[in-house]
Design a protein around this motif. Structure first.
Motif, mmCIF file in Angstrom:
data_model
loop_
_atom_site.group_PDB
_atom_site.id
_atom_site.type_symbol
_atom_site.label_atom_id
_atom_site.label_comp_id
_atom_site.label_asym_id
_atom_site.label_seq_id
_atom_site.Cartn_x
_atom_site.Cartn_y
_atom_site.Cartn_z
ATOM 1 N N LYS A 250 0.831 -0.987 0.041
ATOM 2 C CA LYS A 250 0.264 -0.002 -0.042
ATOM 3 C C LYS A 250 0.921 1.139 -0.152
ATOM 4 O O LYS A 250 0.717 2.177 -0.661
ATOM 5 C CB LYS A 250 -0.926 0.154 1.437
ATOM 6 C CG LYS A 250 -1.819 0.972 1.388
ATOM 7 C CD LYS A 250 -2.695 1.249 2.777
ATOM 8 C CE LYS A 250 -3.667 2.440 2.660
ATOM 9 N NZ LYS A 250 -4.501 2.189 4.143
ATOM 10 N N TYR A 251 1.894 1.311 0.739
ATOM 11 C CA TYR A 251 2.913 2.493 0.904
ATOM 12 C C TYR A 251 3.440 2.825 -0.693
ATOM 13 O O TYR A 251 3.668 3.852 -0.873
ATOM 14 C CB TYR A 251 4.094 2.206 1.784
ATOM 15 C CG TYR A 251 4.766 3.023 2.184
ATOM 16 C CD1 TYR A 251 4.454 4.187 2.777
ATOM 17 C CD2 TYR A 251 6.195 2.988 2.065
ATOM 18 C CE1 TYR A 251 5.352 5.366 3.085
ATOM 19 C CE2 TYR A 251 7.203 3.938 2.261
ATOM 20 C CZ TYR A 251 6.791 5.324 2.784
ATOM 21 O OH TYR A 251 7.651 6.077 3.010
ATOM 22 N N LEU A 252 3.665 1.635 -1.192
ATOM 23 C CA LEU A 252 4.546 1.934 -2.776
ATOM 24 C C LEU A 252 3.401 1.794 -3.767
ATOM 25 O O LEU A 252 3.818 1.979 -4.787
ATOM 26 C CB LEU A 252 5.582 0.755 -2.747
ATOM 27 C CG LEU A 252 6.727 0.938 -1.858
ATOM 28 C CD1 LEU A 252 7.616 -0.063 -2.302
ATOM 29 C CD2 LEU A 252 7.368 2.141 -2.054
ATOM 30 N N LYS A 253 2.012 1.674 -3.309
ATOM 31 C CA LYS A 253 1.007 1.686 -4.373
ATOM 32 C C LYS A 253 1.179 0.680 -5.362
ATOM 33 O O LYS A 253 1.107 0.771 -6.508
ATOM 34 C CB LYS A 253 0.811 3.082 -5.211
ATOM 35 C CG LYS A 253 0.526 4.362 -3.958
ATOM 36 C CD LYS A 253 0.363 5.639 -5.039
ATOM 37 C CE LYS A 253 -0.387 6.500 -4.041
ATOM 38 N NZ LYS A 253 0.130 6.830 -2.741
ATOM 39 N N LEU A 254 1.522 -0.453 -4.990
ATOM 40 C CA LEU A 254 1.893 -1.700 -5.653
ATOM 41 C C LEU A 254 0.632 -2.835 -5.456
ATOM 42 O O LEU A 254 0.037 -2.595 -4.393
ATOM 43 C CB LEU A 254 3.274 -2.439 -5.472
ATOM 44 C CG LEU A 254 4.213 -1.573 -6.059
ATOM 45 C CD1 LEU A 254 5.536 -2.150 -5.492
ATOM 46 C CD2 LEU A 254 4.273 -1.230 -7.363
ATOM 47 N N SER B 191 9.736 8.059 -0.885
ATOM 48 C CA SER B 191 9.188 6.883 -1.650
ATOM 49 C C SER B 191 8.405 7.201 -2.775
ATOM 50 O O SER B 191 7.815 6.387 -3.487
ATOM 51 C CB SER B 191 8.046 6.446 -0.291
ATOM 52 O OG SER B 191 7.210 7.308 -0.160
ATOM 53 N N ASP B 192 7.988 8.443 -3.056
ATOM 54 C CA ASP B 192 7.036 9.008 -3.878
ATOM 55 C C ASP B 192 7.895 8.187 -5.445
ATOM 56 O O ASP B 192 6.954 8.246 -6.328
ATOM 57 C CB ASP B 192 7.012 10.440 -4.268
ATOM 58 C CG ASP B 192 8.143 11.191 -4.065
ATOM 59 O OD1 ASP B 192 8.992 11.044 -3.149
ATOM 60 O OD2 ASP B 192 8.277 12.058 -4.795
ATOM 61 N N GLU C 111 6.769 4.683 -6.202
ATOM 62 C CA GLU C 111 5.254 4.578 -6.126
ATOM 63 C C GLU C 111 4.992 4.050 -7.513
ATOM 64 O O GLU C 111 5.218 4.640 -8.571
ATOM 65 C CB GLU C 111 4.605 5.656 -5.919
ATOM 66 C CG GLU C 111 4.658 6.066 -4.330
ATOM 67 C CD GLU C 111 3.667 7.198 -4.059
ATOM 68 O OE1 GLU C 111 2.994 7.795 -4.884
ATOM 69 O OE2 GLU C 111 3.750 7.661 -2.664
ATOM 70 N N LYS C 112 4.219 2.911 -7.725
ATOM 71 C CA LYS C 112 3.905 2.210 -9.094
ATOM 72 C C LYS C 112 5.020 2.030 -9.810
ATOM 73 O O LYS C 112 4.815 1.891 -11.124
ATOM 74 C CB LYS C 112 2.859 3.257 -9.538
ATOM 75 C CG LYS C 112 1.577 3.357 -8.719
ATOM 76 C CD LYS C 112 0.561 4.197 -9.607
ATOM 77 C CE LYS C 112 -0.766 4.315 -8.928
ATOM 78 N NZ LYS C 112 -1.759 5.229 -9.599
ATOM 79 N N THR C 113 6.391 1.856 -9.412
ATOM 80 C CA THR C 113 7.334 1.832 -10.070
ATOM 81 C C THR C 113 7.251 0.099 -10.516
ATOM 82 O O THR C 113 7.509 -0.478 -9.614
ATOM 83 C CB THR C 113 8.652 2.037 -9.498
ATOM 84 O OG1 THR C 113 8.787 3.423 -9.271
ATOM 85 C CG2 THR C 113 9.896 1.714 -10.421
ATOM 86 N N ASN D 280 3.187 7.158 7.505
ATOM 87 C CA ASN D 280 2.022 7.676 6.930
ATOM 88 C C ASN D 280 1.256 8.810 7.579
ATOM 89 O O ASN D 280 0.490 9.547 6.901
ATOM 90 C CB ASN D 280 1.101 6.585 6.656
ATOM 91 C CG ASN D 280 1.642 5.750 5.433
ATOM 92 O OD1 ASN D 280 2.105 6.378 4.389
ATOM 93 N ND2 ASN D 280 1.312 4.421 5.395
#
Length: 387
Positions: free
Chosen positions: A65-69, A191-192, A195-197, A280
């Protein structure tokens, strides 16, 4: 900040790039594990074990969740540290998949040495690409055809970032390669960019993200077919016969076990979940204080003629040397005043010593525990040292 109230008034901690201080909620979570549900995860049916399992799974979910994966694409495994995670991957890739291995000049010794070992073991060439001064990569100069690429997303020298990380990942994949990201220095405050990398694997350390001493691996599920599991033991198998076994990782719900041999650091994993939740919750005021403290110290270092600052931009991590003075002696002098800073080459020997020919450096790195008074004291102490 109240969460770091154990930090004495005279103590100035400037070594967060090595390991961050732990906020009280993280310490409390680890203590609760030992005093309220000390148990082996995934092995027991009693209530304490169920509680541990619940919190460990929660931590895995918090990481993604933190990395939007998405969990359908990635699994989360825990290990000792970033170095261990990178080596665990590089030591188990099947033969004949890659035609070369690529890393960069500003890497920590973790990927730098691991890629050397990989190149020798697989008998493939190794390429060290030059990063731009802002940390990005000039993709027009890169060929990633069937390459294993291992790069940091932020440097532990000065925090410079792999700003075009998503473009790098896309080119690696387009040319049939695999990319592993060392996220040790980015996960806490940058961390931005992660994200989604869609990297094939992201390796990091909880102890640089306000958590306990622990490593974390976020691995794409489709990378598993390229791994020949050889580091194996308890907790990784569903069944064992005399000369064969069935890996638990063959089940999608237990894919993470592919990299988790033996008993895990259950308490540390639980506390890492608390660290992510804590991170967060940082407010705009918390972030403003961090940014302002970094800016003040950066401005001071930049303004001193005798100080050679490596950073081109302000960052909570900054490295420098003072003309005519030994950095290790300065580190000792700072320590005498209660200021804790790192000196040397910070495990980036190739770039700092053999490319840039810098003398040993001083590194200031801090996080959300930093107080304006810490910056005041550090500046005054440096002013006395500079004479």
């Amino acid at each position: 900040m109240d969460d770091f109230s154990y930090l004495g008034d005279g103590d100035v901690y400037l070594d967060s790039a090595c390991q961050s201080l732990r906020p009280q909620p993280v310490i409390d979570a680890l203590n609760r594990y030992y005093t309220e549900h000390n148990s082996c995860g995934e092995r027991v049916k009693y209530a304490w074990g169920r509680k541990t399992d619940e919190l460990v799974e929660e931590t895995r979910a918090e990481v993604l969740k933190y990395l939007k994966l998405k969990s359908r694409d990635y699994s989360v495994s825990f290990t000792l540290n970033t170095t261990y995670g990178i080596n665990l991957l590089l030591q188990q890739f099947k033969e004949g998949i890659f035609e070369k291995v690529v890393t960069s000049d500003i890497e920590h010794n973790s990927p730098f040495l691991a890629t050397m070992s990989f190149a020798k073991r697989h008998n493939v060439p190794r390429e060290v690409i030059v990063r731009e001064r802002d940390g990005s990569i000039d993709l027009s100069k890169c060929d990633f055809t069937k390459a294993l690429v291992v790069l940091n997303s932020a440097s532990n020298i000065d925090g410079r970032k792999l700003l075009n990380i998503k473009d790098v990942v896309k080119k690696v994949h387009k040319q049939g390669g695999v990319i592993i990201i060392d996220a040790a220095q980015a996960l806490a405050h940058s961390s931005d960019i992660l994200e989604k990398t869609e990297a094939d694997a992201i390796c990091s350390s909880a102890h640089k993200v306000y958590g306990p001493s622990l490593g974390v691996m976020i691995v794409r599920r489709d990378l598993f077919s390229k791994i020949e599991t050889s580091f194996i033991g308890g907790g990784m198998v569903d069944d064992v016969e005399e000369n064969s076994y069935k890996l638990s990782s063959e089940s999608p719900n237990h894919a993470y076990t592919k990299f988790e041999s033996g008993l895990q650091a259950w308490g540390e994993i639980v506390a890492f979940g608390e660290a992510i939740k804590w991170l967060n919750k940082r407010t705009k005021a918390d972030k403003k204080n961090l940014d302002e403290c970094a800016q003040r110290l950066f401005n001071f270092l930049k303004s001193q003629p005798k100080i050679h600052l490596i950073n081109e931009e302000v960052n909570p991590t900054m490295s420098f040397y003072i003309e005519g003075l030994d950095s290790h002696m300065i580190g000792a002098a700072l320590s005498n005043e209660g200021i804790m800073a790192r000196t040397g080459y910070f495990c980036v020997h190739y770039y700092l010593d053999h490319v840039m020919h810098y003398p040993p450096l001083i590194r200031f790195s801090f996080g959300y525990h930093i107080r304006p008074a810490d910056i005041d004291k550090t500046i005054k102490t440096l002013e006395r040292i500079l004479g």
